[in-house]
Write a protein that holds these residues in place. Structure first.
Motif, PDB file in Angstrom:
ATOM      1  N   PHE A 113       6.893  10.103  -5.758  1.00 22.59           N
ATOM      2  CA  PHE A 113       8.143  10.427  -6.449  1.00 22.59           C
ATOM      3  C   PHE A 113       7.882  10.794  -7.917  1.00 22.59           C
ATOM      4  O   PHE A 113       8.506  11.709  -8.450  1.00 22.59           O
ATOM      5  N   ILE A 114       6.961  10.068  -8.550  1.00 16.88           N
ATOM      6  CA  ILE A 114       6.644  10.396  -9.948  1.00 16.88           C
ATOM      7  C   ILE A 114       6.017  11.785 -10.032  1.00 16.88           C
ATOM      8  O   ILE A 114       6.339  12.583 -10.921  1.00 16.88           O
ATOM      9  N   ALA A 115       5.141  12.067  -9.087  1.00 17.53           N
ATOM     10  CA  ALA A 115       4.501  13.396  -9.077  1.00 17.53           C
ATOM     11  C   ALA A 115       5.532  14.486  -8.899  1.00 17.53           C
ATOM     12  O   ALA A 115       5.470  15.539  -9.552  1.00 17.53           O
ATOM     13  N   ASP A 116       6.506  14.257  -8.042  1.00 17.77           N
ATOM     14  CA  ASP A 116       7.537  15.272  -7.825  1.00 17.77           C
ATOM     15  C   ASP A 116       8.387  15.454  -9.072  1.00 17.77           C
ATOM     16  O   ASP A 116       8.700  16.593  -9.457  1.00 17.77           O
ATOM     17  N   ALA A 117       8.761  14.337  -9.702  1.00 14.58           N
ATOM     18  CA  ALA A 117       9.556  14.436 -10.940  1.00 14.58           C
ATOM     19  C   ALA A 117       8.770  15.189 -12.011  1.00 14.58           C
ATOM     20  O   ALA A 117       9.320  16.022 -12.740  1.00 14.58           O
ATOM     21  N   LEU A 172       0.838  -1.205   0.000  1.00 11.19           N
ATOM     22  CA  LEU A 172       0.000   0.000   0.000  1.00 11.19           C
ATOM     23  C   LEU A 172       0.874   1.256   0.000  1.00 11.19           C
ATOM     24  O   LEU A 172       0.711   2.169  -0.825  1.00 11.19           O
ATOM     25  N   LEU A 173       1.831   1.248   0.928  1.00 11.36           N
ATOM     26  CA  LEU A 173       2.686   2.431   1.056  1.00 11.36           C
ATOM     27  C   LEU A 173       3.739   2.501  -0.052  1.00 11.36           C
ATOM     28  O   LEU A 173       4.103   3.601  -0.482  1.00 11.36           O
ATOM     29  N   GLY A 174       4.206   1.364  -0.487  1.00  8.93           N
ATOM     30  CA  GLY A 174       5.206   1.343  -1.567  1.00  8.93           C
ATOM     31  C   GLY A 174       4.711   2.068  -2.807  1.00  8.93           C
ATOM     32  O   GLY A 174       5.347   3.025  -3.272  1.00  8.93           O
ATOM     33  N   PRO A 175       3.566   1.646  -3.362  1.00  9.66           N
ATOM     34  CA  PRO A 175       3.034   2.366  -4.532  1.00  9.66           C
ATOM     35  C   PRO A 175       2.731   3.839  -4.234  1.00  9.66           C
ATOM     36  O   PRO A 175       2.867   4.681  -5.115  1.00  9.66           O
ATOM     37  N   ALA A 176       2.332   4.120  -2.978  1.00  4.42           N
ATOM     38  CA  ALA A 176       2.070   5.527  -2.627  1.00  4.42           C
ATOM     39  C   ALA A 176       3.349   6.345  -2.755  1.00  4.42           C
ATOM     40  O   ALA A 176       3.338   7.472  -3.281  1.00  4.42           O
TER      41      ALA A 176
END
Lengths: 383, 385
Positions: free
Chosen positions: A101-105, A92-96
């Motif tokens: 990180f993708i959103a930040d990139a 659950l937390l891993g994909p979050a």
């Protein structure tokens, strides 16, 4: 450049704690000079420095928790800690974390394009060209490994950014006045708390340290390096918020990019002007690094959650994903709104609250100082 | 680090170093494709904005004998400077229209001055400045000035002499206003914005007027009374004689000469260092007065009737006091707070300002101002008459 230590064969074994911290500091510094400044000025106005001072002790505590967790759980990275301490919650937390990180990139790429557009003439260069350069070099850097990225960052930081930054700060605009910081707290504590929470959330970007914790040669040095790095960031944040306020006074809240506007306002002796273009050096370095770091972190975290042995192939997928996502945030208003949402809640909860909870769990279970016995799936990826 | 990785590191560094080229600057244009403006401005006429720019012609420099500055006997069809104009219902539209007149690219970066015609200033400078600040090509260090009459008339003037173009004369005047406190003060674009955001404050901008009777080798225009703006609109002219005390009281004084009288004679002192302290006197939540202290260090230029230092100092202080009182009286009479008293009150107590700021011109008219002048005659010269 502080180099990585070598094995006998000559190949590098990882990065130093300081190299890792410098990467985080650089990404936060470039955001500090752009989006953080923007929000601080717009919400807290000339009182933005109070927000920073309010957020600093709490942020220091958060950074200490992250770095302590990373240094004491040797052999564990973010996913390994989640798997060991929270069990199935890692799925659950891993994909979050991956999404974070993708959103930040994505947002760092979009912000780069937005600030680059303020230079004007860039308008003739297609937006895609900038993105292709930024995300392409980010993918390549991540492909080569975090060690190469860390070395590039350290070299550019100390040979270019720091001397140029000191030069620009020393020039000033020649129009600063301390009296423009008055009156203090004219709009009450509301905006101050608002921005303090935002700043605190921003501190959560230090969570990326946990992703690379296993690549650090001497994890014990992480705590000290992180705390010093954070203090340096606070000083820079104060400079970036107070400087424009001293120059623009209360009208600083109407300025889109306060630090950049202050560079534009530099005039030394009526002949040294037009230094705004130098900002592009900071932007390219900072946003490239941020995109690289978080793209790589997303790929590594995904690989670890899925139990893949290498994250490299994922870069070939996530890079184009980031490229495409940037086009979903076409306007400045959208990008800034998403950025504030991501930092205030995303990084605050996942980047700060979760690591603090993990540290508490570790301490309670008495595992804090134990060395990991890595399972096959939990084997750290070191490049 | 392996050799291969060192190579990769070098390539990444090179790519990053090359990247700024994508963002930059003027490499898209050759020099002879550029027009370089030095003075430009906006007029307002019949409900339309008119943008006009005085431009250096870069092709003139490449033409043998070209340019207005060529030696006698040579002529060229390529003028050294010329004007472009455009119009529209909005300043941005006027600017775009002007840009489209020429096939060449206007390099706005070296622009030093934006002139605003009297009618445009009366209509409001906000729209013009908003346009400029949103255009990335314009610098916030550009100086903003007002023109009596129209910008067009001013830029159309021609003169002979060492300064070969109107724009160069303007540049000279801009430098004068920057360094010579007795003339005016040329605020930068960001200064204008900052001051406009101050509480109750009226903006003061330097202004030019066509003179018509200039010396043969001088520009046919000169710095005139300064423009007073309230809420971005031109509302009054501050006499030039009052400007230097406004600059002194707002912390922008540089250097100036004051005429003094004592013992039945006339003399002068040169004030080379001056500062001001303006404090609102607040008691019981009420604004009681403004406390203004002017401090100066001066040099004696010419004594007046006496060589007694104390007498000379008192005479100089009296001269400063008289002029400062006159300026304060102008401000109170007209209700335009060019001295920034309102901002001082707000900075000292936002709650007090919230009350008095509602009718600031009225409050200003009845506000007692305690003025003190502390002048030290530091240098008395080397000769004795």
């Amino acid at each position: 450049m502080t180099g990585a230590r070598r094995r006998q064969g000559g190949s590098a074994v990882g990065i130093t704690a300081w190299q890792l911290v410098w990467m985080v500091v650089t990404t936060l510094a470039i955001e500090d000079a752009t989006v953080i400044d923007h929000f601080l000025a717009h919400v807290a106005g000339i009182d933005s420095w109070v927000s920073i001072l309010v957020a600093a002790p709490m942020g220091l505590l958060g950074v200490w928790a992250i770095a302590t967790l990373a240094s004491r759980r040797r052999g564990f990275d973010l996913v390994a800690i989640l798997r060991n301490d929270l069990g199935w919650l890692v799925y659950l937390l891993g994909p979050a974390f991956v999404l974070l990180f993708i959103a930040d990139a994505t947002l760092s790429s979009r912000t780069f394009v937005l600030v680059a557009k303020t230079l004007g003439e860039e308008a003739y260069v297609p937006e895609g060209a900038f993105l292709l350069l930024l995300i392409g070099t980010a993918m390549w850097g991540a492909w080569l490994g975090i060690e190469v990225v860390a070395r590039v960052n350290t070299a550019v930081l100390w040979l270019v950014d720091v001397p140029l930054g000191i030069f620009l700060a020393a020039l000033g605009t020649n129009h600063e006045s301390l009296v423009r910081l008055l009156p203090i707290l004219a709009n009450g504590w509301g905006p101050i708390w608002d921005m303090a929470m935002f700043m605190l959330g921003k501190t959560g970007e230090f969570v990326v340290i946990l992703v690379y914790a296993t690549a650090v040669e001497v994890p014990a040095k992480l705590t000290r390096a992180s705390l010093w790095g954070f203090c340096l960031l606070i000083v820079m944040a104060l400079g970036h918020s107070v400087g424009p306020a001293l120059t623009f006074g209360q009208s600083v809240s109407d300025v889109t990019w306060p630090s950049y506007s202050q560079i534009r306002a530099i005039e030394f002796g009526r002949f040294l002007q037009n230094l705004a273009v130098t900002a592009v050096i900071f932007w390219i370095h900072g946003f490239w690094l941020e995109t690289t770091l978080f793209l790589d972190a997303a790929a590594r975290t995904t690989a670890k959650v899925l139990g893949m042995r290498s994250h490299r192939k994922l870069l070939l997928v996530l890079g184009p994903v980031v490229f495409g996502l940037v086009y979903l945030i076409p306007t400045e208003a959208q990008a800034l709104s998403e950025r504030r949402l991501l930092d205030t809640w995303g990084f605050l909860i996942l980047g700060l609250v979760v690591p603090i909870l993990l540290l508490v769990i570790s301490v309670l279970r008495g595992r804090a100082s134990r060395t990991a016995t890595p399972s096959r799936r939990g084997t750290p990826l070191i490049r | 680090m392996s050799r291969k990785r060192r190579g990769c590191l070098a390539v990444v560094l090179c790519l990053l170093a090359l990247a700024p080229i994508l963002a930059g600057c003027w490499n898209k244009y050759e020099t002879n494709e550029l027009l370089i403006p030095d003075g430009f401005g906006f007029d307002w006429h019949n409900g339309k904005y008119y943008a006009i720019a005085s431009l250096y012609n870069t092709r003139a420099a490449m033409t043998p004998g070209g340019g207005a500055g060529g030696s006698a006997g040579q002529s060229s069809v390529v003028p050294e400077t010329f004007h472009l104009t455009g119009h529209g219902t909005d300043p941005g539209q006027a600017l775009t229209d002007m840009n489209h007149v020429s096939t060449r690219h206007i390099l706005w970066a070296p622009s030093l001055i934006v002139l605003i015609g009297q009618a445009a200033a009366q209509h409001g400078i906000g729209a013009i400045l908003d346009t400029l600040t949103h255009e990335p090509w314009f610098r916030p260090t550009i100086a903003v000035m007002i023109v009596h009459g129209t910008v067009r008339a001013l830029l159309d003037t021609r003169q002979s002499g060492p300064e070969t173009s109107v724009s160069r004369s303007l540049k000279l005047l801009e430098q004068t206003t920057h360094f010579d406190e007795s003339a005016a003060w040329a605020p930068r674009l960001f200064d204008v914005y900052r001051i406009d955001a101050d509480q109750g404050r009226s903006l003061l901008l330097p202004a030019f007027r066509l003179t018509g009777d200039a010396y043969p080798k001088g520009p046919p225009f000169a710095i005139s009374d300064s423009a007073v703006l309230l809420n971005d609109r031109l509302v009054a002219w501050l006499p030039r004689s009052q400007v230097r005390m406004v600059l002194w009281m707002t912390g922008r004084f540089v250097r100036s000469t004051f005429a003094i009288t004592c013992g039945g004679g006339a003399g002068s002192v040169d004030v080379d260092h001056a500062s001001a302290r303006v404090l609102p006197v607040i008691a019981g939540g009420q604004l009681k007065a403004m406390d203004v202290t002017l401090t100066a260090r001066a040099s004696l230029i010419k004594p007046c009737g006496t060589h007694d230092i104390t007498t000379l100092q008192e005479a100089a202080a009296a001269a400063v006091d008289t002029e400062a009182s006159s300026t304060i009286a102008w401000v109170k009479d007209h209700g335009y707070d060019v001295l920034g008293f309102g901002t001082d009150v707000y900075r000292a107590s936002p709650s007090v300002w919230a009350r008095v700021g509602q009718n600031w011109p009225g409050a200003l008219a009845t506000l007692p101002v305690d003025l003190r002048v502390q002048l030290t005659l530091a240098t008395v010269g080397l000769t004795k008459s």
